[in-house]
Design an enzyme around this catalytic site. Structure first.
Site, PDB file in Angstrom:
ATOM      1  N   ASP A 181      -3.029 -34.053   3.311  1.00 43.87           N
ATOM      2  CA  ASP A 181      -4.326 -34.112   3.596  1.00 43.87           C
ATOM      3  C   ASP A 181      -4.453 -33.794   4.087  1.00 43.87           C
ATOM      4  OD1 ASP A 181      -6.253 -35.983   1.296  1.00 43.87           O
ATOM      5  OD2 ASP A 181      -7.155 -36.245   3.415  1.00 43.87           O
ATOM      6  N   GLU A 269      -2.092 -30.408  -0.661  1.00 44.39           N
ATOM      7  CA  GLU A 269      -3.339 -30.723  -1.422  1.00 44.39           C
ATOM      8  C   GLU A 269      -4.178 -28.813  -2.150  1.00 44.39           C
ATOM      9  OE1 GLU A 269      -7.093 -32.720   1.649  1.00 44.39           O
ATOM     10  OE2 GLU A 269      -6.992 -32.740  -1.192  1.00 44.39           O
ATOM     11  N   ASP A 350      -7.254 -42.188   4.095  1.00 45.06           N
ATOM     12  CA  ASP A 350      -6.840 -39.857   4.322  1.00 45.06           C
ATOM     13  C   ASP A 350      -5.145 -40.576   4.029  1.00 45.06           C
ATOM     14  OD1 ASP A 350      -8.769 -39.349   4.608  1.00 45.06           O
ATOM     15  OD2 ASP A 350      -9.410 -39.012   6.467  1.00 45.06           O
TER      16      ASP A 350
END
Ligand SMILES: [Zn+2]
Length: 362
Positions: A181, A269, A350
């Site tokens: 992330d 991502e 996160d």
């Protein structure tokens, strides 16, 4: 496959002068050939006679004797570069080729290896017409040298980028999978399939050094146009920029290399940076943390070492989904760092997101 290795060169003053002259000759011939190509296009428009062939570097040697002293391969490569620029223009992927400027263009020339004219011996690199130049080879390589590109930075440092033909690296599979992330609180938060999470701090190098850069910029703006002091202030500013760029690159390379070393499947991502850049406060951090460059490095290193890189769909709600029960909760504001799901699971924002990204690895 071809791989490039870049090293700092430490030429003697005489060698430095020769390198600089060759860079100048390559630029000069590029501009001359471009001038000629433009003239041919004009002549064709006016319809004056049959279209003549474009000039070559050799056409200019009698007129400009200093060209004979330069590495002729550097001149030949300048022509190839121009040909490539025209090919891009005709394919519609680039604009009309521009003249090279001493101030604005990248100062470089490329030369080729012909049976050992470029080689490494006793800590020095041999370059055609230059001879052996001292350099710092921090990373050795194996393979056949194809070409070398010598470049000079704005601060007067020389580098050589050596293009090497190599056997494909054997792919040694790694055993882990990881979800990454990317964030503002931390540069990256990762969880691997052993459920080990790690938070990588944000290198706010740019922002830290920004004050210094602003100061250098102000100093520059106060200097009189064309003065010696202005040149000095310019150099100072360029050095500050160079330093930050190097620190940032170093950080990203070390991190991406480690991730690729440790993991066989990497899920990251997809950046919604265009959307986020609209928020100015965030924009600076995003520029800072260089997500884009990081993902680019992960991509090419994954390709090189036979890893699988999965880029999650930009709309995959990695922060919203509970990684314990899988239920998609509501959107979470930027300042919500921790939350509890209806199922009772308590999450770090996160780490939860990185676990959800990891799930995409299967
Ligand atoms: Zn839950």
């Amino acid at each position: 496959m071809l791989k490039g290795y870049t090293y700092r060169l430490h030429p003697t003053p005489a060698q430095a002068e020769f390198l600089l002259r060759t860079i100048g000759c390559a630029r000069f011939i590029y501009n001359k050939l471009l001038e000629d190509r433009i003239a041919i296009r004009e002549e064709a428009k006016e319809g004056s006679g049959p279209r003549r062939k474009p000039a070559t570097p050799a056409s200019y040697k009698p007129l400009f004797p200093f060209l004979a002293e330069a590495d002729s391969l550097a001149l030949a490569n300048a022509k190839l570069n121009l040909d490539a620029a025209f090919a891009k223009f005709f394919a519609g992927t680039a604009g009309f080729p521009a003249f090279k400027s001493r101030r604005r263009s990248r100062a470089s020339y490329t030369t080729n290896n012909q049976r050992g004219t470029i080689r490494i011996e006793a800590g020095k690199v041999r370059l055609p017409k230059v001879g052996f130049v001292r350099f710092r080879q921090h990373r050795p390589f194996e393979g056949v040298i194809r070409s070398a590109t010598v470049s000079m930075t704005r601060t007067g440092k020389f580098f050589v980028s050596i293009l090497v033909e190599q056997d494909d690296a054997p792919w040694i599979p790694a055993k882990n999978k990881v979800g990454i992330d990317l964030g503002l609180e931390h540069f990256a938060v990762m969880t691997n399939d052993a459920m080990v999470s790690e938070k990588i701090g944000n290198p706010r190098l740019l922002r830290k050094s920004e004050a210094k850069i602003k100061k250098a910029q102000r100093a520059l703006s106060r200097k009189k146009m064309g003065s010696k002091n202005r040149e000095k202030a310019k150099l100072f500013l360029a050095k500050k920029h160079e330093k930050i760029a190097n620190q940032r690159k170093d950080f990203l390379h070390k991190l991406s290399r480690r991730i690729v070393d440790e993991n066989q499947v990497i899920v990251v991502e997809t950046l919604k940076s265009k959307h986020m850049m609209q928020n100015h406060k965030l924009a600076k951090s995003i520029g800072d943390v260089s997500w884009y460059e990081f993902v680019r490095q992960l991509e090419y290193k994954s390709r090189f070492y036979g890893r699988t890189l999965i880029k999650a769909d930009p709309w995959y709600a990695s922060t919203q989904i509970c990684s314990t029960c899988g239920i998609k909760g509501e959107k979470k504001a930027m300042d919500v760092r921790e939350w509890t799901c209806a199922c009772g699971a308590h999450h770090d924002r996160d780490i939860n997101a990185s676990i959800n990204l990891l799930r995409l690895a299967d």
